[in-house]
Enzyme design. Structure first.
Site, PDB file in Angstrom:
ATOM      1  N   GLU B  54      77.725  18.464  37.392  1.00 42.59           N
ATOM      2  CA  GLU B  54      78.971  17.746  37.625  1.00 42.59           C
ATOM      3  C   GLU B  54      80.106  18.499  36.932  1.00 42.59           C
ATOM      4  O   GLU B  54      80.024  18.796  35.741  1.00 42.59           O
ATOM      5  CB  GLU B  54      78.857  16.321  37.072  1.00 42.59           C
ATOM      6  CG  GLU B  54      80.103  15.485  37.280  1.00 42.59           C
ATOM      7  CD  GLU B  54      79.982  14.066  36.690  1.00 42.59           C
ATOM      8  OE1 GLU B  54      78.860  13.660  36.313  1.00 42.59           O
ATOM      9  OE2 GLU B  54      81.023  13.389  36.615  1.00 42.59           O
ATOM     10  N   ASP B  65      87.292   6.855  31.012  1.00 42.21           N
ATOM     11  CA  ASP B  65      86.614   7.736  30.063  1.00 42.21           C
ATOM     12  C   ASP B  65      86.904   7.341  28.628  1.00 42.21           C
ATOM     13  O   ASP B  65      88.024   6.963  28.282  1.00 42.21           O
ATOM     14  CB  ASP B  65      87.047   9.188  30.292  1.00 42.21           C
ATOM     15  CG  ASP B  65      86.381   9.770  31.529  1.00 42.21           C
ATOM     16  OD1 ASP B  65      85.134   9.778  31.561  1.00 42.21           O
ATOM     17  OD2 ASP B  65      87.094  10.196  32.455  1.00 42.21           O
TER      18      ASP B  65
END
Ligand SMILES: Cc1ncc(COP(=O)(O)O)c(C=O)c1O
Lengths: 401, 271
Positions: B54, B65
Site C-alpha cells: 500500500e 489517520d
C-alpha cells in the site's frame, strides 16, 4: 427606477433552501463522505433530527430555551445615522445580543437538546475563535452534559480569554498540535475523536459543513434568524421584504439561517467572505470533513490554509448549500479585506454605538463599499445579520488601530 | 454467475491465489515520497514477503489517520511530494511481483476527476485503491470509471457497519475487503481489538473475497492473532513510526520479515 446589477438571476427557483435531495445533496454538493466508521453515527443523527424536527414537543422545548436562556427574539435595529451617510436603509439583525454573544448559540442549543434526546452524555466540538466552543460549553452546562472542545494550538494562544471561559463553564479544551494548528485541524481532530466515541458522544459541528445531515440540520437550527427577520421586516419595512439580505460567510451558518427566511422572496442574497478564506468565491470542487463542496486548494489538490483577521472566517471552504446557491445564481458571494472589515467595525461603533465581531464587520464592509459603488442603489433597503459582538476582538483591533 | 476468480481484477486474483495456497496475506504501507529513495522501501517489503504493498498519497488533512501517519503525510508534503511525483517514481520501478495499492483521501481523486486519476494510477502500475473517506453509498462515481481503467477500489467495513450495508460493501468492493479492526483512527495499539475478530467473521459469512484486517495491527503477535479471523493484515503506523525514527529499507525488511514469519507460523499451526 432601480438598476439591476447583471450578476443576479431575477427569479428564485422553487424549493430553494428546502430539504436537500436524496443523500443530502444540494445540487452536486453535500453528501456524506464520512469514513465508514462514522456512517452509522451520521445516520442516527439524521434519523433523530428528522423525528425531533417533526415533533412539536421538541420544537417547543427548543423555542423555550432560545427565549429564556439565549434571549430570543433578537431585535431588528435600524442603523439610522449610518443609513443616512450611506444613502441606503440599513437594518441590523442583532445576533450579537444573544447569550454568549453570537448566533452560534442557536445551533448549539438545538444540537445539545437533540443529543440529550439521543441519550448522549457528551458533546464534542471544534472551535476557531472560541465562539462555538463557548456556546457548546454553555449548552452542555445548561443541559448537564460533558463537553470536549478541540482547538488549534495557535488559536489557543490568540484567544486565551475564550479558552478560560470554556474551562470555567466546565468544558475540557484539547489543544490540537497538528497541521496548521487552527480551525481546519481542530475540525479534523474532532472527527477523529468522534470515530472512537460514537456510542456516548454527539459531534456538535459549528457551521453548515460536515457530512449529511449537518449542513441541513445546522441551517434549520439557524433559520430562526431568517424567520424572525422576515416577520420583523414585514412589520417594519414599507416594502415588506428588503431589497438585499447580507451576511458574512465562514462555513456559512449565520448566512444560511438568514437566507432561509428570504429564499422564496425577491430579496437579493449576498454572502460576504474574507479575502483570505473565500471558499465560495475562489474555492474549487473537493471533499473535506465529510462533504463535497468548494475548498481552497493548491495545484496538487492539497487544502490550503485560510487567513483572516476574523478567526471565525478562517476556514478554507464553504458549506455545500452555499456552493449550490452560488451555482444557481440565487446568492452572490463577494470578498472583503482585513482592512475594510476593521474600518467597518470602527465605523459601526462610532455611528451606531455597536462594536461588531470582526466576522460580522465583513458583511458591513461590503454594504459600505456597495453603497458607494452603486451595487446598492440609493434608497434600497438592506437587511444585514450582525452575527456577533466584538468583545472577543478588541485586543486584535487595539493592535491594528 | 461467472467464476469470481475470473471476473476479478489482478489484485484480487493475486490475493485469492496466495490465500487459497494457504498463505496469510501481508500488506505493508508506506507514505509515498517520505524520503529520498523511498521506493527502496517497496523493494524491501517485496523481498521480505509482502503480498501487496500500500502506497499512501499524502493529503493535507488526513482525517482518519492517527498521529504517526499524520506526521508522515506532513513530512512527505514538506519534501514536495505530490500525487504526480509519487506516481512518476512508481512508474520507473521494475516489476516487484506484487500488486501496488494506492491509498488516499477523496479530495485527491476528485482533483483531476476520478477518470483521470484512475488512468494515472494505471499508467504508474498501480492496480488497487483505498479511499477511507469514500463510503459505499458515495462510491458510484468512482467504481465504474475505476473498473474501466482496470483499477480495483477496496471498500472499508467497520465494526458499526450494519448487516445490509456490510453485504453491499462486500459485494461492491474490489481486490479485497478492508476490515477496520476498531472504532478509531490508524495508529499502533497494544493488542488486537475484540471487534476485529467479530467484523472479519461477519464479512467472511457474506463474501468469499479476501478480507484484510487493518488499523492498529503493529506486532507479529497481533498479526498472528488477526490471521485466525481474516485472510491477512495491513500494517501501516508500525512501519511509518520506524521510518520516521530513521529506519532504512534494510531495517524495514527485517521488521516485515518478522510479520511474515508470524503469519506463516499461524498458517502451519491452523493448516
Ligand atoms: C460572530 C461570528 N460570525 C460569523 C462566524 C462564521 O461562521 P458562520 O459562517 O458559520 O456563520 C463566526 C464563527 O466563529 C462568528 O463567531
Amino acid at each position: 427606477m432601480r438598476t439591476v446589477s447583471p450578476w443576479w438571476e431575477p427569479a428564485p427557483p422553487d424549493g430553494t433552501m428546502g430539504e436537500p435531495r436524496a443523500r443530502g445533496r444540494f445540487g452536486d454538493y453535500g453528501g456524506r463522505y464520512a469514513p465508514e466508521s462514522l456512517v452509522e453515527a451520521c445516520r442516527e443523527v439524521d434519523q433523530a433530527f428528522r423525528e425531533a424536527w417533526a415533533d412539536p414537543g421538541f420544537r417547543g422545548a427548543l423555542a423555550r430555551l432560545l427565549a429564556v436562556h439565549a434571549g430570543r427574539p433578537t431585535p431588528l435595529t435600524p442603523a439610522g445615522r449610518l443609513s443616512e451617510a450611506l444613502g441606503v436603509r440599513l437594518y441590523l439583525k442583532r445576533e450579537d445580543l444573544t447569550h454568549t454573544g453570537s448566533h452560534k448559540i442557536n445551533n448549539v442549543l438545538g444540537q445539545a437538546l437533540l443529543a440529550t434526546r439521543m441519550g448522549r452524555r457528551r458533546l464534542i466540538a471544534e472551535t476557531g475563535a472560541g465562539q462555538h466552543g463557548v456556546a457548546t460549553a454553555t449548552a452542555a452546562a445548561l443541559l448537564g452534559l460533558d463537553a470536549t472542545v478541540f482547538m488549534g494550538e495557535r488559536d489557543i494562544e490568540r484567544q486565551a480569554l475564550n479558552v478560560f471561559r470554556m474551562r470555567m463553564l466546565g468544558a475540557e479544551v484539547v489543544p490540537v498540535t497538528t497541521g496548521s494548528r487552527t480551525l481546519k485541524d481542530a475540525t479534523s481532530e474532532a472527527m477523529r475523536h468522534w470515530v472512537g466515541a460514537t456510542g456516548d458522544s454527539h459531534y456538535c459541528i459549528g457551521s453548515v459543513v460536515g457530512p449529511d445531515p449537518y449542513p441541513w440540520m445546522v441551517r434549520e437550527f439557524q433559520r430562526v434568524i431568517g424567520d424572525e427577520a422576515r416577520a420583523q421586516c414585514a412589520a417594519e419595512l414599507r416594502t415588506g421584504v428588503p431589497d438585499h439580505v447580507v451576511a458574512c460567510v465562514g462555513g456559512g451558518s449565520n448566512a444560511a439561517g438568514t437566507f432561509a427566511g428570504f429564499a422564496d422572496t425577491t430579496a437579493r442574497l449576498v454572502g460576504v467572505e474574507a479575502e483570505g478564506g473565500a471558499g465560495a468565491s475562489r474555492g474549487r470542487l473537493g471533499v473535506l470533513h465529510g462533504c463535497r463542496s468548494l475548498f481552497l486548494q493548491d495545484d496538487d489538490g492539497q487544502i490550503t490554509e485560510a487567513h483572516s483577521i476574523a478567526a471565525g472566517l478562517d476556514y478554507p471552504g464553504v458549506g455545500p448549500e452555499h456552493a449550490h446557491l452560488r451555482d444557481l445564481g440565487r446568492a452572490r458571494y463577494v470578498t472583503v479585506s482585513d482592512d475594510e472589515a476593521a474600518a467597518a467595525a470602527v465605523r459601526l461603533a462610532r455611528t451606531e454605538g455597536i462594536v461588531p465581531a470582526l466576522e460580522s464587520a465583513h458583511a458591513l464592509a461590503w454594504v459600505i463599499r456597495a453603497a458607494a459603488g452603486g451595487d446598492l442603489p440609493a434608497g434600497s433597503t438592506v437587511l444585514m445579520t450582525l452575527s456577533g459582538r466584538g468583545d472577543k476582538d478588541v485586543s486584535t483591533l487595539k493592535e491594528l488601530l | 454467475m461467472t467464476n469470481p476468480t475470473l471476473a476479478a481484477g489482478e489484485v484480487e486474483r493475486h490475493l485469492r491465489a496466495r490465500r487459497d495456497g494457504g498463505r496469510g496475506l501481508l500488506m505493508p504501507y508506506v507514505t509515498g515520497g517520505i524520503a529520498p529513495g523511498w521506493t527502496d522501501y517497496l523493494s524491501a517489503f517485496a523481498d521480505a514477503g509482502a503480498d501487496a504493498i500500500e502506497v499512501g498519497l499524502p493529503f493535507s488533512d488526513p482525517t482518519l489517520d492517527g498521529v504517526t501517519i499524520q506526521r508522515a503525510s506532513a513530512a512527505a508534503l514538506a519534501r514536495g511530494a505530490s500525487t504526480r511525483r509519487i506516481l512518476a517514481d512508481l512508474a520507473g520501478l521494475p516489476d516487484l511481483g506484487v500488486p501496488l495499492v494506492a491509498s488516499t483521501y477523496y479530495n485527491l481523486v476528485l482533483h483531476d476527476g476520478p477518470e483521470a486519476f484512475c488512468a494515472a494510477l494505471r499508467r504508474a502500475g498501480v492496480a488497487g485503491l483505498i479511499v477511507p473517506d469514500l463510503p459505499v453509498h458515495e462510491a458510484g462515481e468512482l467504481m465504474d470509471v475505476a473498473a474501466a481503467a482496470g483499477v480495483e477500489p477496496a471498500l472499508l467495513a467497520s465494526p458499526t457497519t450494519p448487516p445490509t450495508r456490510l453485504a453491499e460493501i462486500a459485494a461492491r468492493s474490489r481486490g479485497f475487503v478492508y476490515a477496520v479492526s476498531l472504532m478509531g483512527t490508524t495508529g499502533e495499539r497494544d493488542g488486537l481489538a475484540a471487534s476485529a475478530a467479530e467484523l472479519a467473521g461477519r464479512i467472511r459469512r457474506v463474501s468469499d473475497r479476501p478480507v484484510l484486517l487493518g488499523f492498529g495491527i503493529s506486532t507479529p503477535d497481533q498479526a498472528r492473532r488477526a490471521r485466525r479471523h481474516a485472510d491477512g493484515v495491513v500494517v501501516g503506523a508500525a512501519v511509518m513510526r520506524r521510518v520516521l525514527d530513521g529506519a532504512g529499507p534494510d531495517d524495514l525488511r527485517a521488521f516485515i520479515a518478522t510479520l511474515r514469519q508470524a503469519l506463516d507460523q499461524e498458517c502451519d499451526r491452523s493448516g
